[in-house]
Design a protein around this motif. Structure first.
Motif, PDB file in Angstrom:
ATOM      1  N   LYS A 172      -6.046   7.643   9.133  1.00 41.42           N
ATOM      2  CA  LYS A 172      -5.092   6.848   8.389  1.00 41.42           C
ATOM      3  C   LYS A 172      -5.483   5.379   8.454  1.00 41.42           C
ATOM      4  O   LYS A 172      -5.891   4.865   9.480  1.00 41.42           O
ATOM      5  CB  LYS A 172      -3.695   7.032   8.978  1.00 41.42           C
ATOM      6  N   ALA A 178      -1.995   3.879   0.504  1.00 45.10           N
ATOM      7  CA  ALA A 178      -2.015   5.346   0.609  1.00 45.10           C
ATOM      8  C   ALA A 178      -2.986   5.722   1.714  1.00 45.10           C
ATOM      9  O   ALA A 178      -3.967   5.016   1.967  1.00 45.10           O
ATOM     10  CB  ALA A 178      -2.430   5.978  -0.704  1.00 45.10           C
ATOM     11  N   SER A 179      -2.713   6.830   2.372  1.00 42.71           N
ATOM     12  CA  SER A 179      -3.598   7.268   3.445  1.00 42.71           C
ATOM     13  C   SER A 179      -4.919   7.770   2.881  1.00 42.71           C
ATOM     14  O   SER A 179      -5.024   8.113   1.697  1.00 42.71           O
ATOM     15  CB  SER A 179      -2.931   8.383   4.248  1.00 42.71           C
ATOM     16  N   ASP A 182      -4.468  11.144   1.318  1.00 43.01           N
ATOM     17  CA  ASP A 182      -3.954  11.105  -0.056  1.00 43.01           C
ATOM     18  C   ASP A 182      -5.052  10.745  -1.045  1.00 43.01           C
ATOM     19  O   ASP A 182      -5.147  11.321  -2.136  1.00 43.01           O
ATOM     20  CB  ASP A 182      -2.825  10.075  -0.169  1.00 43.01           C
ATOM     21  N   SER A 186      -6.616  12.984  -4.105  1.00 46.19           N
ATOM     22  CA  SER A 186      -6.654  12.494  -5.485  1.00 46.19           C
ATOM     23  C   SER A 186      -8.051  12.643  -6.070  1.00 46.19           C
ATOM     24  O   SER A 186      -8.210  12.985  -7.246  1.00 46.19           O
ATOM     25  CB  SER A 186      -6.212  11.027  -5.540  1.00 46.19           C
ATOM     26  N   VAL A 217       0.820  10.972  -5.174  1.00 48.81           N
ATOM     27  CA  VAL A 217       0.232   9.756  -4.616  1.00 48.81           C
ATOM     28  C   VAL A 217       0.791   8.523  -5.331  1.00 48.81           C
ATOM     29  O   VAL A 217       0.997   7.475  -4.716  1.00 48.81           O
ATOM     30  CB  VAL A 217      -1.308   9.792  -4.696  1.00 48.81           C
ATOM     31  N   THR A 220       3.943   7.758  -3.627  1.00 56.91           N
ATOM     32  CA  THR A 220       3.676   7.173  -2.310  1.00 56.91           C
ATOM     33  C   THR A 220       3.333   5.694  -2.420  1.00 56.91           C
ATOM     34  O   THR A 220       3.875   4.850  -1.688  1.00 56.91           O
ATOM     35  CB  THR A 220       2.510   7.920  -1.624  1.00 56.91           C
ATOM     36  N   VAL A 221       2.436   5.373  -3.341  1.00 58.40           N
ATOM     37  CA  VAL A 221       2.034   3.977  -3.531  1.00 58.40           C
ATOM     38  C   VAL A 221       3.209   3.160  -4.057  1.00 58.40           C
ATOM     39  O   VAL A 221       3.402   2.000  -3.668  1.00 58.40           O
ATOM     40  CB  VAL A 221       0.827   3.879  -4.487  1.00 58.40           C
ATOM     41  N   TRP A 224       5.366   2.238  -1.205  1.00 54.41           N
ATOM     42  CA  TRP A 224       4.685   1.207  -0.406  1.00 54.41           C
ATOM     43  C   TRP A 224       4.877  -0.165  -1.045  1.00 54.41           C
ATOM     44  O   TRP A 224       5.164  -1.145  -0.364  1.00 54.41           O
ATOM     45  CB  TRP A 224       3.201   1.563  -0.300  1.00 54.41           C
ATOM     46  N   TRP A 257      -1.661   1.743  -8.154  1.00 52.64           N
ATOM     47  CA  TRP A 257      -0.485   2.387  -8.763  1.00 52.64           C
ATOM     48  C   TRP A 257      -0.640   2.453 -10.278  1.00 52.64           C
ATOM     49  O   TRP A 257      -0.366   3.488 -10.898  1.00 52.64           O
ATOM     50  CB  TRP A 257       0.787   1.616  -8.416  1.00 52.64           C
TER      51      TRP A 257
END
Length: 278
Positions: A172, A178-179, A182, A186, A217, A220-221, A224, A257
Motif C-alpha cells: 500500500k 488508490a492502493s 486497486d 484496474s 476504483v 475509491t479515488v 479520497w 479520477w
C-alpha cells in the motif's frame, strides 16, 4: 416505510420479530445479502447513452442503498445496522437498478395477442451498417481513454510493485489516492477490455465485470479526493509519480479520477452499442 412481516434472504425466511432480535452485525449481513439478491450495478444490464443522460433506467430507479434499506428495514433493524450496511454497499456504487423478474420464463398465455411480425424489418442493412460504424467509433474512443488511464496508473505504481507481473501483493502507498492493489486490478481490467474489443464476439459478462472494477476504483479515488477537499495537502508525489509529470498527490488524484470516470463511461457506451447488436 413498509410494514413487513417476513424477510426472505436466499432460501431462509425470518419473521420481523426474529429479525429484531438479531445483533447489529447479523442484521447488517442479512441486509447486504438481501440487497444483493434484488439490486445490481446498472452496468450489467442497462443501456447507456451519454447523450441521453447516461443509464436508461428501464427497470426503475436509480435507487440508493439508504433509500431501499431504510424503506424495507427501517421499522425492524437497528439504525446503526442500516448505516453500516449502506456504507458497505456504497463501496461498490451509489446508484442501483432492480433486477428483472428472474422467475419470468418467457412463457405467456395463449390468450395474449401474438405480435404482428409484419411490422418488423429484418433487412435493414443501412441501419446495421450505421450501428457497426458506431461500435467501431466507440471502440476507438474507448481504447484512447484506456491508454490515457493506463499511463496514469503506471505512473502511480511504485517500482516495488513490479507491475502486473509481480507475484506478491503490491504494498500500500501511504497517502496515495488508490492502493497499488486497486491500480493493478484496474490494469487487468484494461487488459481484458482491450482483448475483448479486438474480438468479433466480445464476452459481455467479462466486459461488464471489467467496467465494474474500474468504477470501484473511481469511487475509491472520489472518496479520497472528498476527504482532502478542505485540506491543504500538497505533498509532491516524488517516487510515486515521476517528477516530469509535475504533479502533486491531489493533482494526480484529480487526473486519475477524471481518467477513470472517462474510461468507464466510454467503455459503457461501447458495451451498450455491442449489446444492442446481439
Amino acid at each position: 416505510m413498509q410494514e413487513i412481516k417476513s424477510i426472505i434472504v436466499g432460501n431462509d425466511v425470518y419473521s420481523s420479530a426474529q429479525f429484531k432480535r438479531f445483533s447489529k452485525t447479523r442484521q447488517m449481513e442479512l441486509m447486504i445479502e438481501w440487497f444483493g439478491q434484488r439490486y445490481e450495478d446498472p452496468v450489467h444490464r442497462l443501456p447507456y447513452n451519454s447523450r441521453e443522460g447516461g443509464y436508461q433506467w428501464i427497470n426503475g430507479g436509480p435507487y440508493s442503498a439508504a433509500e431501499v434499506l431504510g424503506d424495507q428495514f427501517g421499522n425492524i433493524a437497528k439504525t446503526s445496522a442500516i448505516e453500516a450496511a449502506v456504507a458497505e454497499i456504497e463501496t461498490e456504487g451509489y446508484e442501483w437498478s432492480p433486477m428483472p423478474d428472474l422467475e419470468d420464463d418467457g412463457i405467456y398465455s395463449l390468450d395474449e395477442p401474438f405480435p404482428d411480425l409484419s411490422k418488423f424489418d429484418y433487412d435493414d442493412d443501412e441501419e446495421q451498417t450505421s450501428m457497426r460504424d458506431d461500435v467501431t467509433q466507440l471502440r476507438q474512443e474507448m481504447l484512447g481513454k484506456l491508454d490515457r488511464l493506463e499511463t496514469l496508473i503506471l505512473a502511480g505504481l511504485p517500482a516495488s510493485s513490479g507491475g502486473i507481473g509481480h507475484n506478491n501483493p503490491p504494498e500500500k502507498i501511504d497517502e496515495a489516492p488508490a492502493s497499488a492493489v486497486d491500480l493493478v486490478r484496474s490494469l487487468e481490467a484494461i487488459r481484458i477490455l482491450r482483448t475483448q474489443s479486438s474480438t468479433d464476439n466480445p464476452d459481455v459478462t467479462q466486459v461488464a465485470a471489467s467496467i465494474s472494477e474500474i468504477r470501484k476504483v473511481t469511487i475509491t479515488v472520489g472518496h479520497w479526493l472528498k476527504e482532502r477537499a478542505n485540506s491543504a495537502v500538497d505533498t509532491v508525489i516524488g517516487s510515486i509519480v515521476p517528477a516530469g509529470l509535475g504533479a502533486t498527490l491531489v493533482a494526480y488524484g484529480k487526473q486519475l479520477w477524471t481518467a477513470l470516470e472517462s474510461a468507464s463511461t466510454s467503455a459503457l457506451e461501447w458495451l451498450s452499442a455491442i449489446t444492442s447488436m446481439l
